[in-house]
Design an enzyme around this catalytic site. Structure first.
Site, PDB file in Angstrom:
ATOM      1  N   THR A 518       0.834  -1.197   0.000  1.00 17.47           N
ATOM      2  CA  THR A 518       0.000   0.000   0.000  1.00 17.47           C
ATOM      3  C   THR A 518       0.873   1.253   0.000  1.00 17.47           C
ATOM      4  OG1 THR A 518      -1.841  -1.214   0.907  1.00 17.47           O
ATOM      5  CG2 THR A 518      -1.898   1.104   1.325  1.00 17.47           C
ATOM      6  N   HIS A 519       2.122   1.095  -0.450  1.00 19.10           N
ATOM      7  CA  HIS A 519       3.096   2.188  -0.401  1.00 19.10           C
ATOM      8  C   HIS A 519       2.991   3.096  -1.621  1.00 19.10           C
ATOM      9  CE1 HIS A 519       5.481  -1.192   1.823  1.00 19.10           C
ATOM     10  NE2 HIS A 519       4.454  -0.767   2.525  1.00 19.10           N
ATOM     11  N   LEU A 520       1.860   3.729  -1.801  1.00 19.03           N
ATOM     12  CA  LEU A 520       1.759   4.735  -2.850  1.00 19.03           C
ATOM     13  C   LEU A 520       2.459   5.999  -2.358  1.00 19.03           C
ATOM     14  CD1 LEU A 520      -1.934   4.345  -4.033  1.00 19.03           C
ATOM     15  CD2 LEU A 520       0.108   3.255  -4.931  1.00 19.03           C
TER      16      LEU A 520
END
Lengths: 592, 241
Positions: A518-520
């Protein structure tokens, strides 16, 4: 008609990690602070107690702790020439919702970025020459250095009780730690977690291949811990229901287990949950924020005036609120002008699934924490000479398998039918003797001119606001990087004695249905030049000086690590700048 | 606020059942002496979503996706059809948490599913089409009436795209089965499948025991204890005569 609330010194949008850190720091400085959070209040005993926290269907498969796409989503396309379509069910990443944000259901993999990551453009250009970088790559320096952030990394690790083995204390390389890390001022507050069988074998094989393996730095407690705010955490029990889940055991560092109990007791702090900020209001000059507008779940509209606005929502929602509020110039990839939406990145993840002889190996894969295992950092950032390889960037890799949850983690050898008696037999035979490390190769994704965020022309959210449109694809640099790293990773499993090693390379095109992390990152990046960054080096908006924007949206490109350590260090760094400088003389901290 | 926006909002709030009341938190940590969102336990009883014909077909299907063997029951005994029945009756069936606004346009594979059909509609249409197909090609027999080999053959042809349905995407239905049936076999028994934890016993997964501090360092030793469900474990109660 919106009801107007009494003015506050500070309004904070989103009460996750960064919102909690900033709220605590500014309340501690004596300011009257309110935080407004879209999702519900959540706490260990009432929301995910051990009696039912470990429900794989409910939390992992149906995503109960996350934002629902019915609340809002994004549209996606690979290329600017395509029509973006809505993400109807989550895939490549999982946006958080609620008090604690992603801190509730993260793995707690707590890393620092490399010193060279913060000066990436300068570093790569000096080492390899400007011509080595792809023409459309838009990497930049951050405007802040590792040395400046070090005390803030340290604060976060001691807040969280991070378990780990230091590799570099004040320049002295420490045996058993990561020798590539930047110098740290002191050891981790807690020793590493215990290692299950497979993870130990991986460390041994990596060492025999000449690498320097070290334990994954973990926000899961290796022993009881009381942090500097007086909040206590209990030892992790290796339950195997960590990421995607809330911890029922007070063993995973989260805002709930480290900071909120202290924050909520401050009389000058207030939170409002189930209330979604729809706009940051600015005055007629467009240069000063006057507060925010929000809607609660009863449908009532409110206005909260404040002198200082802190935007600390998830990456894309930070960008969305800036765009919808008309703050900062929107990025135009064709003209290469504007800053809001620019340098959007994700991660380049791949995995290697290995099958061992069931007669000789019993891994008990369900015994794990969210951040466990052994890693190597030889192929991260610029820790190796990229000259012969024709790409830049890299990542850590490790056997960091976090679970044996049976819906998610029942790997079968390639070629097995996907149903029927043969599938059932393969599931049974391999469950105890297969290794599926999760985000095994945790590669960087650098920024490009044609990967960006803007507002979708067609699709709307439930407030009739335009959804954010994601335009993203993998570029050759990342595909080459992933091939190289995945091959190196697989060699370690071969050395462990696997009878079958299956490489799952990351390939183009970028697929919105396939989970990575979920590392946007990016979209409202920090930097030294208002023409190429939305924020200055203190995360202060160049355009609206009484607005600070926290979170990974500030990353000019993504490094080969999990981002939360850096996200939190930047929040402390910005809080320090506000307390030390801004409050004395509110205004632009940097003269551009 | 525009009327249309308000109506959309109102519909959304009504559709959400818990944790949605906005509160002001000041000087205290919100607390109540009960869980905010305890699990909902599936109860036995009649089919809630499937008709009897659909249920017969589903029980046959789940027993082919996960067939019985001498050590472990198949999908039917494990309750996979009951699990899917209860799921389709609930928020999963109605796509309650998904983004459902239009326009619905077919995109690239990388853009993900765009169908306007709910999961419940997909099953309803596909099960009707399956029986229609079987009856017209297998001498009037429904899917459930075929022998196991013939059932496997039909399923394989749906998987490969050789059999197509008129009103609904047959391959999409099969993809849903490959997701939903194992979920029934491996999820906690409170959801209606994995009866007696047969799926967990098959692979040696201990369920929600939650504390393995005594075993993390015991390398290469098989964990010895039987599984535990969110609903507990019957044989924890001493049954001494």
């Amino acid at each position: 008609m919106a009801r107007k609330l009494p003015r506050k010194d500070v309004v904070i949008i989103g009460l996750g990690w960064t919102g909690s850190i900033m709220a605590y720091e500014l309340a501690d400085a004596g300011l009257d602070v309110i935080a407004i959070e879209r999702g519900p209040w959540r706490n260990t005993a009432t929301d995910y107690p051990p009696g039912y926290a470990a429900d794989e269907l409910r939390y992992r498969i149906r995503h109960e702790l996350f934002l629902s796409p019915s609340q809002t989503t994004f549209t996606f396309r690979n290329k600017m020439s395509e029509t973006a379509l809505p993400i109807r069910t989550w895939g490549a990443f999982m946006p958080p919702n609620g008090v604690g944000g992603g801190g509730v259901h993260w793995n707690a993999e707590t890393w620092r970025f490399l010193p060279s990551d913060f000066v990436l453009k300068t570093h790569l250009t000096q080492r390899y020459g400007a011509g080595f970088l792809p023409e459309d790559m838009t990497v930049q320096d951050w405007g802040v250095t590792y040395d400046e952030l070090e005390p803030h990394y340290d604060r976060f690790e001691y807040l969280c009780g991070t378990s780990g083995q230091a590799g570099n204390i004040k320049g002295t390389i420490m045996e058993g730690g990561n020798p590539f890390e930047g110098p740290r001022s002191r050891a981790y507050p807690n020793p590493p977690q215990d290692q299950p069988f497979g993870h130990t074998l991986f460390g041994k094989a990596a060492r025999e291949l000449g690498y320097k393996p070290f334990p994954q730095p973990s926000g899961n407690m290796s022993r009881p811990y009381q942090n500097p705010l007086g909040v206590r955490l209990g030892p992790c029990t290796y339950c195997g229901f960590c990421e995607w889940f809330g911890c029922g055991n007070y063993s995973k560092a989260s805002p709930q287990t480290t900071i909120l109990p202290a924050l909520v007791r401050k009389p000058n702090f207030t939170a409002r949950d189930n209330s979604e900020v729809t706009r940051i209001n600015v005055d007629g000059s467009g240069k000063r924020a006057t507060g925010v507008s929000f809607v609660d779940t009863a449908g009532d509209e409110w206005e909260q005036p404040a002198d200082l606005v802190v935007l600390s929502a998830y990456t894309i929602f930070n960008v969305q609120l800036l765009l919808l509020s008309g703050i900062g110039k929107a990025y135009d990839p064709a003209a290469n002008t504007g800053v809001v939406g620019r340098n959007f990145t994700h991660q380049t993840i791949s995995d290697v699934v290995s099958f061992f002889d069931p007669a000789k190996f019993v891994f008990n894969p369900f015994i794990a924490s969210g951040a466990i295992g052994m890693c190597i950092d030889e192929f991260n950032g610029d820790n190796f000479d990229h000259g012969p390889h024709g790409f830049v960037g890299g990542g850590y890799m490790g056997h960091v398998q976090t679970n044996g949850r049976p819906i998610e983690t029942t790997p079968v050898p390639p070629g097995t039918p996907s149903w029927g008696a043969a599938w059932k037999k393969a599931v049974k035979e391999n469950y105890q003797s297969a290794i599926k490390p999760g985000t095994g190769v945790h590669g960087s994704m650098y920024s490009y001119r044609d990967v960006y965020l803007d507002l979708d022309p067609t699709y709307k959210d439930r407030f009739n606001r335009p959804l954010v449109r994601i335009t993203m694809d993998f570029h050759d640099n990342e595909i080459k990087q992933n091939k190289f790293l995945t091959d190196k990773f697989a060699e370690i499993f071969q050395a462990m004695g696997a009878k079958q090693v299956h490489k799952e390379y990351r390939k183009a095109p970028y697929d919105i249905t396939k989970y990575q992390t979920t590392h946007l990152c990016g979209g409202a990046i920090m930097g030294t030049d208002p023409n190429t960054s939305a924020l200055n080096r203190y995360l202060q908006s160049w355009d609206v000086p009484n607005l600070f924007v926290l979170g990974a949206s500030a990353f000019p490109q993504n490094a080969g690590y999990n981002p939360t350590g850096t996200v939190a260090a930047l929040a402390y760094w910005a809080a320090d700048a506000i307390r030390s400088n801004y409050l004395k003389n509110p205004g632009q901290l940097i003269n551009a | 606020m525009q009327r249309r926006t308000f109506l959309t909002l109102a519909a959304w709030f009504v559709g959400t059942t818990s944790l949605t009341h906005a509160t002001v938190i000041h000087n205290h940590v919100p607390w109540a002496p009960r869980p905010n969102s305890p699990p909902e336990m599936v109860r036995p009883g009649p089919w809630q979503f499937f008709t009897l014909d659909e249920a017969r077909a589903m029980e046959a299907i789940v027993d082919r996706i996960i067939p019985p063997d001498p050590e472990t029951p198949g999908g039917k005994i494990a309750g996979c059809a009951v699990f899917i029945d209860r799921q389709l009756k609930g928020p999963y069936g109605s796509n309650q948490n998904l983004y459902t606004l239009g326009p619905h346009t077919h995109g690239t594979k990388e853009q993900g599913p765009q169908s306007a059909l709910t999961h419940a509609e997909l099953y309803r249409k596909a099960l009707a089409a399956l029986d229609k197909h079987c009856k017209s090609t297998q001498g009037g027999k429904s899917f459930a009436e075929l022998d196991a080999d013939a059932q496997d053959d039909v399923l394989r042809k749906i998987e490969s795209g050789e059999i197509k349905f008129e009103a609904v995407d047959a391959k999409g239905f099969f993809s849903a089965l490959l997701k939903d049936v194992p979920e029934g076999f491996f999820s906690d028994p409170i959801h209606g499948g994995n009866i007696d934890m047969v799926g967990w016993k098959m692979i040696g997964f201990p369920g929600i025991r939650y504390d393995y501090r005594d075993w993390v360092g015991r390398h290469n030793e098989r964990y010895p204890h039987p599984p535990v469900s969110i609903a507990g474990r019957a044989d924890w109660t001493p049954a001494k005569s």
